[in-house]
Design a protein around this motif. Structure first.
Motif, PDB file in Angstrom:
ATOM      1  N   ARG A 102       0.849  -1.191   0.000  1.00 28.17           N
ATOM      2  CA  ARG A 102       0.000   0.000   0.000  1.00 28.17           C
ATOM      3  C   ARG A 102       0.886   1.244   0.000  1.00 28.17           C
ATOM      4  N   PRO A 103       0.600   2.208  -0.897  1.00 25.71           N
ATOM      5  CA  PRO A 103       1.409   3.430  -0.913  1.00 25.71           C
ATOM      6  C   PRO A 103       1.341   4.159   0.430  1.00 25.71           C
ATOM      7  N   ALA A 104       2.429   4.791   0.794  1.00 24.13           N
ATOM      8  CA  ALA A 104       2.454   5.557   2.037  1.00 24.13           C
ATOM      9  C   ALA A 104       1.435   6.687   1.978  1.00 24.13           C
ATOM     10  N   GLU A 105       0.841   6.988   3.113  1.00 25.18           N
ATOM     11  CA  GLU A 105      -0.142   8.065   3.238  1.00 25.18           C
ATOM     12  C   GLU A 105      -1.423   7.797   2.466  1.00 25.18           C
ATOM     13  N   VAL A 106      -1.650   6.548   2.064  1.00 30.21           N
ATOM     14  CA  VAL A 106      -2.895   6.166   1.374  1.00 30.21           C
ATOM     15  C   VAL A 106      -3.574   5.088   2.206  1.00 30.21           C
ATOM     16  N   SER A 107      -4.866   5.256   2.479  1.00 30.18           N
ATOM     17  CA  SER A 107      -5.593   4.271   3.274  1.00 30.18           C
ATOM     18  C   SER A 107      -5.794   2.996   2.475  1.00 30.18           C
ATOM     19  N   TRP A 108      -6.124   1.908   3.172  1.00 32.99           N
ATOM     20  CA  TRP A 108      -6.407   0.657   2.476  1.00 32.99           C
ATOM     21  C   TRP A 108      -7.606   0.826   1.548  1.00 32.99           C
ATOM     22  N   ASP A 109      -8.661   1.494   2.019  1.00 35.87           N
ATOM     23  CA  ASP A 109      -9.846   1.668   1.172  1.00 35.87           C
ATOM     24  C   ASP A 109      -9.498   2.409  -0.112  1.00 35.87           C
ATOM     25  N   ALA A 110      -8.716   3.474  -0.004  1.00 33.53           N
ATOM     26  CA  ALA A 110      -8.341   4.235  -1.194  1.00 33.53           C
ATOM     27  C   ALA A 110      -7.438   3.417  -2.107  1.00 33.53           C
TER      28      ALA A 110
END
Length: 218
Positions: A102-110
């Motif tokens: 998961r990209p940093a600063e990005v939530s799992w939902d996003a």
């Protein structure tokens, strides 16, 4: 045959796997190196299409295999599973496994919405392991009015357990190939193709329902 071979338990992940995992697959399924996956699929499918006298489908299949090779390289897939042969012909399905971060600063939902590209996403209740799931339909370009190769692709993203605010996951991709309006020798008629596809996709759900993380050895 050992119990491990029969159940296809994965005990030693490839170095790129975020953490050890285990799957149980139906009898006859086999694990193959991703380096030979595309060649194995192409050889069997192209032979069937040549036997059916469909050079147009041979070209489409080669294009699909080229896309598969590119996708495997891009995703860094490290495991692949193929179903058994039925009357000498392989079932048109494949399961691949790749790492996902998961990209940093990005939530799992996003992150999941971005990966699913607007496809409806759910969190299936058939397993105790947390995962997101979605399905996409894809089709190879063919001549107008001619049958085309189609695929239904079901994705499962499983975040690593036991890590605070984990960004790591495994991305399982279950791909089922379908023929639109084509009957090949000794195979079900075209109207049954959609039903066969759905049964195979349900098989993917059954396999992923057994997915479990395995605690790394100390």
């Amino acid at each position: 045959m050992s119990l491990r071979d029969e159940l296809l338990g994965v005990e030693k992940p490839a170095p790129t796997a975020p953490t050890p995992y285990r799957l149980l697959c139906p009898a006859g399924w086999r694990r193959v190196p991703t380096s030979v996956l595309a060649d194995e699929m192409a050889e069997a499918a192209v032979a069937r299409f040549k036997e059916a006298g469909r050079p147009d489908l041979v070209l489409q299949m080669r294009g699909m295999i080229s896309q598969l090779r590119s996708a495997l390289r891009a995703s860094r897939a490290f495991d692949a599973y193929l179903p058994p042969l039925i009357r000498g012909n392989p079932l048109p399905a494949v399961l691949t496994v790749a790492p996902f971060v998961r990209p940093a600063e990005v939530s799992w939902d996003a992150a999941i919405r971005r990966l699913a590209r607007n496809a409806p996403v759910d969190m299936p209740e058939f397993t105790e392991t947390t995962m997101w799931r979605w399905t996409r339909d894809e089709q190879m370009d063919g001549e107008p009015g001619e049958p085309a190769l189609r695929t239904r692709v079901r994705h499962y993203v499983v975040p690593v357990e036991g890590e605070a605010d984990t960004r790591r996951a495994l991305h399982f991709v279950f791909t089922v190939m379908n023929l639109d309006g084509v009957s090949l020798p000794d195979e079900p008629a075209a109207p049954d193709a959609a039903a066969v596809t759905e049964v195979l996709l349900e098989t993917g759900d059954v396999i992923l329902s057994t997915m479990r993380w395995v605690a790394p050895k100390p």
